[in-house]
Design an enzyme around this catalytic site. Structure first.
Site, PDB file in Angstrom:
ATOM      1  N   CYS A  59      46.788  44.402  35.531  1.00  0.00           N
ATOM      2  CA  CYS A  59      45.384  44.497  35.141  1.00  0.00           C
ATOM      3  C   CYS A  59      44.609  45.320  36.172  1.00  0.00           C
ATOM      4  O   CYS A  59      45.145  46.292  36.729  1.00  0.00           O
ATOM      5  CB  CYS A  59      44.783  43.110  34.946  1.00  0.00           C
ATOM      6  SG  CYS A  59      43.164  43.132  34.129  1.00  0.00           S
ATOM      7  N   ASP A 114      41.165  34.846  38.498  1.00  0.00           N
ATOM      8  CA  ASP A 114      39.870  34.520  37.889  1.00  0.00           C
ATOM      9  C   ASP A 114      39.449  33.116  38.286  1.00  0.00           C
ATOM     10  O   ASP A 114      38.279  32.846  38.547  1.00  0.00           O
ATOM     11  CB  ASP A 114      39.944  34.647  36.365  1.00  0.00           C
ATOM     12  CG  ASP A 114      40.011  36.113  35.947  1.00  0.00           C
ATOM     13  OD1 ASP A 114      41.121  36.687  35.983  1.00  0.00           O
ATOM     14  OD2 ASP A 114      38.947  36.689  35.649  1.00  0.00           O
ATOM     15  N   LYS A 157      44.629  37.386  34.372  1.00  0.00           N
ATOM     16  CA  LYS A 157      44.830  38.146  33.133  1.00  0.00           C
ATOM     17  C   LYS A 157      46.129  37.777  32.435  1.00  0.00           C
ATOM     18  O   LYS A 157      47.172  37.631  33.072  1.00  0.00           O
ATOM     19  CB  LYS A 157      44.826  39.642  33.471  1.00  0.00           C
ATOM     20  CG  LYS A 157      44.917  40.591  32.302  1.00  0.00           C
ATOM     21  CD  LYS A 157      43.840  40.392  31.278  1.00  0.00           C
ATOM     22  CE  LYS A 157      42.470  40.423  31.905  1.00  0.00           C
ATOM     23  NZ  LYS A 157      41.393  39.962  31.016  1.00  0.00           N
TER      24      LYS A 157
HETATM   25  P1  RI2 Z   1      38.776  40.875  40.860  1.00  0.00           P
HETATM   26  C1  RI2 Z   1      39.905  40.289  35.735  1.00  0.00           C
HETATM   27  O1  RI2 Z   1      39.461  39.744  34.527  1.00  0.00           O
HETATM   28  C2  RI2 Z   1      41.419  40.330  35.828  1.00  0.00           C
HETATM   29  O2  RI2 Z   1      42.039  39.179  35.284  1.00  0.00           O
HETATM   30  C3  RI2 Z   1      41.559  40.413  37.317  1.00  0.00           C
HETATM   31  O3  RI2 Z   1      42.870  40.121  37.757  1.00  0.00           O
HETATM   32  C4  RI2 Z   1      40.561  39.362  37.749  1.00  0.00           C
HETATM   33  O4  RI2 Z   1      39.445  39.543  36.876  1.00  0.00           O
HETATM   34  C5  RI2 Z   1      40.124  39.412  39.169  1.00  0.00           C
HETATM   35  O5  RI2 Z   1      39.453  40.601  39.451  1.00  0.00           O
HETATM   36  P2  RI2 Z   1      38.749  40.653  33.361  1.00  0.00           P
HETATM   37  O6  RI2 Z   1      37.266  40.623  33.682  1.00  0.00           O
HETATM   38  O7  RI2 Z   1      37.746  39.828  41.092  1.00  0.00           O
HETATM   39  O8  RI2 Z   1      39.309  42.028  33.340  1.00  0.00           O
HETATM   40  O9  RI2 Z   1      39.865  40.830  41.905  1.00  0.00           O
HETATM   41  O10 RI2 Z   1      39.038  39.894  32.100  1.00  0.00           O
HETATM   42  O11 RI2 Z   1      38.178  42.246  40.715  1.00  0.00           O
END
Ligand code: RI2
Length: 309
Positions: free
Chosen positions: A127, A196, A207
């Site tokens: 992701c 998350d 993710k």
């Molecule tokens: P950071 C994202 O969720 C992904 O799952 C990613 O691994 C997580 O947030 C953490 O992201 P989405 O918003 O806080 O894409 O490390 O559903 O940037």
């Protein structure tokens, strides 16, 4: 000012603003802006309107507890405030404080995590996590030579963001489709993913597909690291609450008319990786085993635990 709250909530919901850390900062920032623009003059009125603003922001996406922790650390002093000005100022100050601490935490994680990457390594990420990408970028900045496999991450394809970001930083990066994970894991030394939500018993919600990477890594004896700020620790899980896994629109998976109407579509956005598949969680307070989450949660969130039965 109610506008900024509604607009931010919508941008989080439609994923214009995404990533657990970013949505937390955006949510806290919107609540701060709400307080800044508040023109009412009773404390009671402020508390009522603030409550509604908080509910609007928190309803935007259900899974990442970072949003909840960010927003609640912003409003933490409202109950003990004795005037509307004092309450407003505390919200403005706490929002700025949270955003600054959040950004600093991501930088600290990058420095700690980069030490785990060595010359000649092959690294995999999933992701688009700013914490995990930060680790990889920092190792590259330090002159280490390694290559990265990044998953596409259907259906939103956040992997495109990751490979673009890493390529622009000069990292040797290869995009793979999600179903290539196990095949490529044999050639992978270390996995770095984001988070998350992290539960009190050390499971990581990230993710969809993260747990598949973890299982494949376990099988291939590849090290599996989670990069997550401590505001991704969920105090609600200490009280036994389950983490709600967001399910998004089916239109994200297939376009109109692509498959027969009778076919059902299921689009869960996150999955849970049990602690036993995680070598360490890299936080701003250090690299910790998943079994340490509970005690860190009590220490870090101790005075910021707003969870009420
Ligand atoms: P950071 C994202 O969720 C992904 O799952 C990613 O691994 C997580 O947030 C953490 O992201 P989405 O918003 O806080 O894409 O490390 O559903 O940037």
């Amino acid at each position: 000012m109610q506008d900024i709250v509604a607009e931010t909530a919508e941008s989080i919901r439609n994923m214009t603003i995404r990533g657990a850390g970013r949505i937390a900062r955006a949510g806290a920032g919107a609540i701060g802006a709400f307080a800044e623009g508040y023109t009412g003059n009773t404390l009671e009125g402020f508390r009522t309107d603030l409550d509604e603003a908080v509910r609007t922001i928190l309803a935007s996406r259900p899974t990442a507890v970072s949003l909840w922790n960010g927003v609640h650390s912003t409003i933490r002093d409202v109950d003990s405030s004795s005037s509307v000005d004092q309450a407003r100022e505390s919200v403005i100050r706490n929002a700025a404080d949270f955003c600054a601490r959040s950004e600093k935490a991501v930088e600290t994680i990058a420095r700690i995590g980069a030490k785990r990457i060595e010359d000649g390594d092959t690294v995999m990420t999933h992701c688009n996590s700013s914490a995990a990408v930060g680790v990889i970028e920092e190792a590259h900045r330090q002159g280490k030579e390694f290559r990265v496999f990044a998953t596409e991450s259907r259906p939103w394809r956040q992997g495109i963001l990751t490979v673009t970001q890493l390529a622009e930083a000069g990292v040797d990066v290869t995009l793979i489709i999600d179903s290539a994970v196990r095949y490529v894991m044999n050639d992978t030394d270390k996995v770095f993913v984001g988070a998350d939500t992290i539960t009190s018993h050390g499971a990581v919600i990230n993710k969809i597909g993260t747990s598949q990477l973890a299982l494949a890594a376990h099988e291939a004896r590849t090290q599996f690291y989670v990069c997550g700020e401590t505001y991704k620790f969920s105090p609600m899980t200490m009280a036994g609450d389950m983490v709600e896994i967001e399910e998004r629109e089916t239109s994200e998976v297939v376009g109109p008319g692509e498959i027969p109407d009778s076919v059902k579509i299921y689009n869960p956005v996150f999955d849970s990786t049990p602690a036993q598949y995680i070598d360490a969680i890299i936080t701003e307070v250090g690299m910790v085993p998943p079994t340490a989450v509970y005690s860190i949660m009590v220490r870090q969130l101790g005075d910021a635990v707003f969870y009420k039965e």
